[in-house]
Design a protein around this motif. Structure first.
Motif, PDB file in Angstrom:
ATOM      1  N   GLY A 204       0.781  -1.232   0.000  1.00  0.00           N
ATOM      2  CA  GLY A 204       0.000   0.000   0.000  1.00  0.00           C
ATOM      3  C   GLY A 204       0.805   1.271   0.000  1.00  0.00           C
ATOM      4  N   LYS A 205       2.125   1.183   0.121  1.00  0.00           N
ATOM      5  CA  LYS A 205       2.951   2.382   0.052  1.00  0.00           C
ATOM      6  C   LYS A 205       2.965   2.912  -1.383  1.00  0.00           C
ATOM      7  CE  LYS A 205       5.913   1.210   3.989  1.00  0.00           C
ATOM      8  NZ  LYS A 205       7.283   0.902   4.464  1.00  0.00           N
ATOM      9  N   ILE A 206       3.119   4.217  -1.506  1.00  0.00           N
ATOM     10  CA  ILE A 206       3.019   4.911  -2.791  1.00  0.00           C
ATOM     11  C   ILE A 206       4.398   5.379  -3.217  1.00  0.00           C
ATOM     12  CG2 ILE A 206       1.983   6.880  -3.989  1.00  0.00           C
ATOM     13  CD1 ILE A 206      -0.197   6.787  -1.708  1.00  0.00           C
ATOM     14  N   VAL A 207       4.803   5.045  -4.438  1.00  0.00           N
ATOM     15  CA  VAL A 207       6.111   5.416  -4.965  1.00  0.00           C
ATOM     16  C   VAL A 207       5.929   6.374  -6.141  1.00  0.00           C
ATOM     17  CG1 VAL A 207       8.266   4.585  -5.974  1.00  0.00           C
ATOM     18  CG2 VAL A 207       7.073   3.187  -4.275  1.00  0.00           C
ATOM     19  N   VAL A 208       6.640   7.506  -6.086  1.00  0.00           N
ATOM     20  CA  VAL A 208       6.582   8.504  -7.157  1.00  0.00           C
ATOM     21  C   VAL A 208       7.990   8.751  -7.683  1.00  0.00           C
ATOM     22  CG1 VAL A 208       5.961  10.869  -7.782  1.00  0.00           C
ATOM     23  CG2 VAL A 208       4.577   9.619  -6.108  1.00  0.00           C
ATOM     24  N   ALA A 209       8.138   8.736  -8.999  1.00  0.00           N
ATOM     25  CA  ALA A 209       9.423   9.016  -9.638  1.00  0.00           C
ATOM     26  C   ALA A 209       9.306  10.256 -10.503  1.00  0.00           C
ATOM     27  CB  ALA A 209       9.881   7.832 -10.483  1.00  0.00           C
ATOM     28  N   GLY A 210      10.419  10.979 -10.631  1.00  0.00           N
ATOM     29  CA  GLY A 210      10.432  12.165 -11.465  1.00  0.00           C
ATOM     30  C   GLY A 210      11.804  12.776 -11.545  1.00  0.00           C
ATOM     31  N   THR A 211      11.821  14.106 -11.537  1.00  0.00           N
ATOM     32  CA  THR A 211      13.044  14.858 -11.766  1.00  0.00           C
ATOM     33  C   THR A 211      13.177  15.967 -10.741  1.00  0.00           C
ATOM     34  OG1 THR A 211      12.843  14.431 -14.143  1.00  0.00           O
ATOM     35  CG2 THR A 211      14.312  16.223 -13.484  1.00  0.00           C
ATOM     36  N   SER A 212      14.401  16.195 -10.303  1.00  0.00           N
ATOM     37  CA  SER A 212      14.701  17.337  -9.453  1.00  0.00           C
ATOM     38  C   SER A 212      15.750  18.186 -10.152  1.00  0.00           C
ATOM     39  CB  SER A 212      15.212  16.876  -8.087  1.00  0.00           C
ATOM     40  OG  SER A 212      15.404  17.981  -7.228  1.00  0.00           O
ATOM     41  N   TYR A 213      15.432  19.468 -10.355  1.00  0.00           N
ATOM     42  CA  TYR A 213      16.312  20.380 -11.080  1.00  0.00           C
ATOM     43  C   TYR A 213      17.100  21.247 -10.102  1.00  0.00           C
ATOM     44  CZ  TYR A 213      13.289  19.221 -15.033  1.00  0.00           C
ATOM     45  OH  TYR A 213      12.583  18.554 -16.001  1.00  0.00           O
ATOM     46  N   SER A 214      18.378  21.443 -10.405  1.00  0.00           N
ATOM     47  CA  SER A 214      19.236  22.307  -9.605  1.00  0.00           C
ATOM     48  C   SER A 214      20.122  23.106 -10.534  1.00  0.00           C
ATOM     49  CB  SER A 214      20.095  21.483  -8.644  1.00  0.00           C
ATOM     50  OG  SER A 214      20.941  22.316  -7.896  1.00  0.00           O
ATOM     51  N   PHE A 220      17.544  12.168 -11.267  1.00  0.00           N
ATOM     52  CA  PHE A 220      16.423  11.306 -10.926  1.00  0.00           C
ATOM     53  C   PHE A 220      15.987  11.621  -9.494  1.00  0.00           C
ATOM     54  CE2 PHE A 220      16.287   7.195 -13.643  1.00  0.00           C
ATOM     55  CZ  PHE A 220      16.551   7.901 -14.802  1.00  0.00           C
ATOM     56  N   ALA A 221      14.691  11.656  -9.261  1.00  0.00           N
ATOM     57  CA  ALA A 221      14.165  11.848  -7.905  1.00  0.00           C
ATOM     58  C   ALA A 221      13.089  10.812  -7.644  1.00  0.00           C
ATOM     59  CB  ALA A 221      13.600  13.249  -7.736  1.00  0.00           C
ATOM     60  N   LEU A 222      13.102  10.250  -6.443  1.00  0.00           N
ATOM     61  CA  LEU A 222      12.186   9.186  -6.082  1.00  0.00           C
ATOM     62  C   LEU A 222      11.706   9.411  -4.655  1.00  0.00           C
ATOM     63  CD1 LEU A 222      11.168   6.455  -7.316  1.00  0.00           C
ATOM     64  CD2 LEU A 222      13.076   5.352  -6.167  1.00  0.00           C
ATOM     65  N   THR A 223      10.402   9.294  -4.436  1.00  0.00           N
ATOM     66  CA  THR A 223       9.838   9.437  -3.099  1.00  0.00           C
ATOM     67  C   THR A 223       8.940   8.239  -2.796  1.00  0.00           C
ATOM     68  OG1 THR A 223       7.992  10.741  -3.994  1.00  0.00           O
ATOM     69  CG2 THR A 223       9.850  11.968  -3.072  1.00  0.00           C
ATOM     70  N   ARG A 224       8.839   7.930  -1.500  1.00  0.00           N
ATOM     71  CA  ARG A 224       7.879   6.903  -1.091  1.00  0.00           C
ATOM     72  C   ARG A 224       7.067   7.409   0.096  1.00  0.00           C
ATOM     73  NH1 ARG A 224       9.983   0.962  -0.140  1.00  0.00           N
ATOM     74  NH2 ARG A 224      10.419   1.658   1.998  1.00  0.00           N
ATOM     75  N   TYR A 225       5.773   7.168   0.026  1.00  0.00           N
ATOM     76  CA  TYR A 225       4.834   7.676   1.024  1.00  0.00           C
ATOM     77  C   TYR A 225       4.109   6.527   1.708  1.00  0.00           C
ATOM     78  CZ  TYR A 225       5.481  11.906  -1.771  1.00  0.00           C
ATOM     79  OH  TYR A 225       6.036  12.963  -2.457  1.00  0.00           O
ATOM     80  N   LEU A 226       3.791   6.747   2.954  1.00  0.00           N
ATOM     81  CA  LEU A 226       2.908   5.843   3.673  1.00  0.00           C
ATOM     82  C   LEU A 226       1.470   6.077   3.208  1.00  0.00           C
ATOM     83  CD1 LEU A 226       4.444   6.282   7.236  1.00  0.00           C
ATOM     84  CD2 LEU A 226       4.953   4.493   5.556  1.00  0.00           C
ATOM     85  N   SER A 227       0.555   5.233   3.621  1.00  0.00           N
ATOM     86  CA  SER A 227      -0.815   5.320   3.125  1.00  0.00           C
ATOM     87  C   SER A 227      -1.531   6.591   3.560  1.00  0.00           C
ATOM     88  CB  SER A 227      -1.630   4.105   3.567  1.00  0.00           C
ATOM     89  OG  SER A 227      -1.669   4.026   4.971  1.00  0.00           O
TER      90      SER A 227
END
Length: 284
Positions: A204-214, A220-227
Motif C-alpha cells: 500500500g505504500k506509494i512510490v513517485v518518480a520524477g526529476t529534481s532540477y538544480s 532522478f528523484a524518487l519518493t515513497r509515502y505511507l498510506s
C-alpha cells in the motif's frame, strides 16, 4: 506483430485537429487496448483530453465513444491535456492530466464507463479539477481499495515541488491523506521538482518518480509515502532519494515482485542524451 493493424502499426486521426498525442497506454482484462492523450483543435488554440480504445487486432472498438474515440473538454480554459490512464477493477477508465484555468493549470481527472461515456457518479460530471497552484498531473494509479492517486507537480511561480492527490471512489478528495487530500514535497536540491509517474507497492505504500532540477542540471528523484501521505522515512532515510546521472530525469516507475523499484528516464551529457535506468532496493 503483423496480425496487428497494418503490419504491426496503427495510426489514428481524431479529426481536423493539428496535433494529436498518445501519451499513456493500458490493457483491459478483456484484452482491449486503451490509449489516452491530447487532441488539438483545428485552429491549434485549444486542446482536449483524448481517448481511444482498440480491439486486440488493432481496429478501433466501435462500441466505445464515437467509433472508438472520445474527446473531453473541461470547459474551464483553452488547454486540457491527458497524460496517464489506468483501468479500475470494475472496468471504468481513469485519465489524469491538467486543465488550464485562466493562465495556469490544475490537476484534472476524468472517469469513463466501459462504453466511453463520462461516469457522472464521479465528481457529479465525470470530471474533477483540483487546485494546487499552477500544476500538472502526470501519473495516475488506483489502490486496492479503489481510491485514486495522482502525481505531478505544483508551482508557486518561483519553484516547483512534487505534488500528490488522493481521491475517494466518488471523486472527492480523501481528507485522510496529507492535508485535505493533497501532499506537496520539496525534494530540496534546487528550484524545480516534477513527479512524473506513480505506482503502488503491494503493502500500500506509494512510490513517485520524477526529476529534481538544480541550476542547469537535473537528477532522478524518487519518493515513497505511507498510506496517510506522510513520507516513509525507512526509504532513503527521509522518504526521498536523488540519483545523479550527470543531467537526467525519471519518467516512469514500476515495482518488481521482489519489491525492488525500477525507474526509467534519460541521461544527458549536454550534447546528446541516452536511456537511463536505475534499480533500487526496497529501502531506497
Amino acid at each position: 506483430d503483423t496480425s496487428f493493424g497494418n503490419a504491426g502499426k496503427v495510426v489514428t486521426d481524431f479529426g481536423s485537429g493539428t496535433f494529436e498525442y498518445g501519451r499513456s497506454v493500458t490493457v483491459q482484462a478483456d484484452g482491449k487496448i486503451v490509449v489516452a492523450g491530447e487532441y488539438n483543435s483545428e485552429s491549434g488554440s485549444e486542446s482536449y483530453f483524448a481517448l481511444a480504445r482498440y480491439l486486440s487486432d488493432g481496429n478501433l472498438d466501435a462500441s466505445f465513444g464515437s467509433v472508438g474515440k472520445v474527446v473531453t473538454d473541461f470547459g474551464s480554459g483553452t488547454v486540457d491535456q491527458g497524460y496517464s490512464v489506468t483501468v479500475q477493477a470494475d472496468g471504468k477508465i481513469v485519465v489524469a492530466g491538467y486543465s488550464d484555468n485562466g493562465g495556469f493549470g490544475n490537476f484534472a481527472l476524468t472517469r469513463y464507463l466501459g462504453d466511453g461515456n463520462l461516469d457522472v457518479t464521479f465528481g457529479a460530471t465525470g470530471k474533477v479539477v483540483t487546485d494546487l497552484g499552477s500544476s500538472i498531473g502526470y501519473g495516475v494509479a488506483t489502490q486496492a481499495d479503489g481510491k485514486i492517486v495522482v502525481a505531478g507537480y505544483s508551482s508557486d511561480g518561483v519553484s516547483a515541488d512534487f505534488a500528490l492527490t488522493r481521491y475517494n471512489t466518488n471523486g472527492s478528495l480523501d481528507t485522510s491523506f496529507g492535508s485535505a487530500g493533497k501532499v506537496v514535497t520539496d525534494i530540496g536540491i534546487g528550484t524545480g521538482d516534477e513527479g512524473r509517474s506513480v505506482t503502488m507497492q503491494a503493502d500500500g505504500k506509494i512510490v513517485v518518480a520524477g526529476t529534481s532540477y538544480s541550476g542547469d542540471s537535473s537528477d532522478f528523484a524518487l519518493t515513497r509515502y505511507l498510506s496517510d501521505g506522510s513520507l516513509d522515512t525507512s526509504f532513503g532515510g527521509t522518504g526521498k532519494v536523488v540519483t545523479d546521472f550527470g543531467g537526467s530525469g525519471g519518467y516512469s516507475v514500476t515495482v518488481q515482485a521482489d519489491g525492488k523499484i525500477v525507474v526509467a528516464g534519460d541521461s544527458s551529457g549536454g550534447v546528446s542524451s541516452d536511456f537511463a535506468l536505475t534499480r533500487y532496493n526496497s529501502d531506497g
